[in-house]
Design a protein around this motif. Structure first.
Motif, short mmCIF file in Angstrom:
data_model
loop_
_atom_site.label_atom_id
_atom_site.label_comp_id
_atom_site.label_asym_id
_atom_site.label_seq_id
_atom_site.Cartn_x
_atom_site.Cartn_y
_atom_site.Cartn_z
N VAL A 144 -57.48 -11.04 -90.95
CA VAL A 144 -56.14 -11.22 -90.37
C VAL A 144 -55.09 -11.28 -91.48
N ALA A 145 -55.39 -12.01 -92.56
CA ALA A 145 -54.44 -12.08 -93.67
C ALA A 145 -54.12 -10.68 -94.19
N GLU A 146 -55.17 -9.88 -94.42
CA GLU A 146 -54.95 -8.52 -94.96
C GLU A 146 -54.10 -7.68 -94.01
N ARG A 147 -54.32 -7.87 -92.71
CA ARG A 147 -53.54 -7.09 -91.73
C ARG A 147 -52.06 -7.51 -91.73
N CYS A 148 -51.80 -8.69 -92.31
CA CYS A 148 -50.41 -9.18 -92.40
C CYS A 148 -49.86 -8.94 -93.81
N GLY A 149 -50.63 -8.28 -94.65
CA GLY A 149 -50.19 -8.05 -96.03
C GLY A 149 -50.25 -9.29 -96.88
N VAL A 150 -51.09 -10.25 -96.47
CA VAL A 150 -51.22 -11.52 -97.19
C VAL A 150 -52.53 -11.50 -98.00
N VAL A 151 -52.50 -12.06 -99.20
CA VAL A 151 -53.68 -12.05 -100.07
C VAL A 151 -54.76 -12.96 -99.47
N PRO A 152 -56.00 -12.47 -99.31
CA PRO A 152 -57.08 -13.30 -98.74
C PRO A 152 -57.40 -14.50 -99.64
#
Ligand SMILES: Cc1cc2nc3c(=O)[nH]c(=O)nc-3n(C[C@H](O)[C@H](O)[C@H](O)COP(=O)(O)OP(=O)(O)OC[C@H]3O[C@@H](n4cnc5c(N)ncnc54)[C@H](O)[C@@H]3O)c2cc1C
Length: 373
Positions: free
Chosen positions: A206-214
């Motif tokens: 989900v983080a990656e889909r939001c452009g957030v670093v895992p």
């Protein structure tokens, strides 16, 4: 059609997600996005449903202790959500010193925890095999949790406050535009000022889909089963073995049944976890070695993903690298027990308030829980 707006979009309809919705609904408009057709389909419905305070290390221990007032008072529920169940961790003779040291440390937070050995173990669980098991840590104030009752309570609270619950609504992508998120889901677009990531094993996806670093989550599969035994286990505690070659646990259930598990931790992709026959067979063998319960066959089997951060502590708070993104993941094997305080913490963090006093009194800070600690 224009996308609806909410203050907060919570991703995940397990106990973490609906708990977060209940904790924040008084101050925020909320939508819960769940990818499945039903809520609580994944890890939440597959737990052993046990309240253990001294579990998962000092941070989880303290969050569990801070959750205790909720379990005792069960505000909003007419019936108790927890019934008494002792917890007994057992070991062999070589583990005596380590157990005594752990009891010394853990009893500062949970004073009822005590060290037991030899025949005193049989007074707590008469089925133990003293040829193998010689020492134990007894937590008499543990409990069996009504998990789905708790999930329903959080859901009712959120709904009563006006939360929208979207099923079949997988978050596919989200983009930060100015001060808000534009979110694409299987059920259509939605806009929200904040995303709370309560996606369990899928937290990094989900983080990656939001452009957030895992944050580096590890979903670890754990297998469980129920069996019917000849003894009546009513009054037994949950017994879990810390002996390396015999790691396993068993817990009394109604109708002469036991719930058993290998305590396995098999690294997995986020998925709909399924049990492996070998893990069931090994669990039966170990339970039959550390005890005289004589498990022969199984009634039901299942598996779920317990998801851990690299340091095995929970990840709960604002991401200081991505505006408007909050994490609520990495609950490992304590996500049910700690859901009440997690719910409260999400509410306070969203409102910009300090952590609840009973959390800070136990020595926890926002930094302890921070995603980028
Ligand atoms: C065998 C076993 C025994 C356990 N025993 C205990 C115990 O005794 N006590 C205890 O406290 N804990 C126990 N646990 C751990 C506990 O079950 C978990 O910590 C807890 O359920 C985690 O809840 P969650 O809501 O974070 O995860 P989940 O219930 O998995 O919820 C996450 C949700 O996010 C959804 N999702 C994922 N990606 C998306 C997306 N892109 N869009 C929308 N939705 C999405 C998923 O479909 C899922 O419904 C046990 C676990 C297992 C497997």
């Amino acid at each position: 059609m224009s996308a609806p707006w909410f203050d907060v979009a919570i991703v995940g309809g397990g106990i973490a997600g609906v708990g977060a919705a209940a904790g924040a609904i008084d101050s925020h408009s909320i939508v819960v996005l769940e990818q499945e057709n039903e809520l609580a389909h994944h890890t939440t419905s597959r737990s052993a449903a046990v309240y253990i305070e001294n579990e998962g290390g000092p941070v989880f221990h303290r969050l569990s202790t801070a959750s205790r007032p909720f379990w005792d008072a069960h505000p909003g529920s007419e019936t108790p959500l927890i019934t008494p169940l002792g917890v007994l961790k057992v070991g062999d003779e070589s583990m005596a010193d380590a157990f005594m040291a752990e009891v010394d440390e853990a009893s500062r937070v949970t004073p009822s925890i005590r060290f037991v050995r030899d025949e005193a173990l049989l007074a707590i669980c008469p089925a133990l095999n003293l040829d193998i098991v010689r020492v134990g840590m007894h937590e008499p104030t543990g409990g069996a949790i009504d998990v789905m009752g708790t999930h329903q309570l959080f859901l009712r609270t959120a709904r009563a406050g006006g939360a929208d619950i979207w099923r079949n609504a997988r978050l596919n992508a989200a983009t930060r535009v100015g001060e808000h998120w534009e979110i694409e889901t299987e059920a259509g677009p939605v806009h929200a000022a904040t995303i709370v990531n309560a996606a369990g094993a899928w937290g990094d996806v989900v983080a990656e889909r939001c452009g957030v670093v895992p944050v580096g989550l590890n979903p670890l599969r754990r297998t469980a089963f129920t069996t019917t035994i000849s003894d009546d286990p009513a009054g037994w505690p949950l017994v879990y073995s810390g002996i390396d070659e015999y790691e396993c646990y068993f817990k009394p259930e109604a109708g002469n049944q036991l719930l058993g598990s290998l305590s396995d931790e098999q690294l997995s992709e986020p998925c709909d976890a399924r049990p492996e026959e070998i893990d069931i067979a090994l669990a039966i063998d170990r339970i039959n070695t550390i005890s005289h319960v004589g498990v022969r066959s199984v009634n039901t089997t299942w598996a779920g993903l317990r998801t851990f951060a690299p340091d095995r502590n929970p990840v709960l708070g604002w991401d200081d690298m991505s505006a408007g993104f909050m994490w609520l993941v990495g609950q490992g094997g304590c996500g049910i027990v700690t859901s009440p305080i997690a719910s409260e913490i999400v509410g306070t963090r969203l409102r910009g308030e300090p952590l609840p006093e009973r959390v800070t009194d136990l020595g926890l800070t926002t930094e302890t829980l921070a995603p980028r600690r």
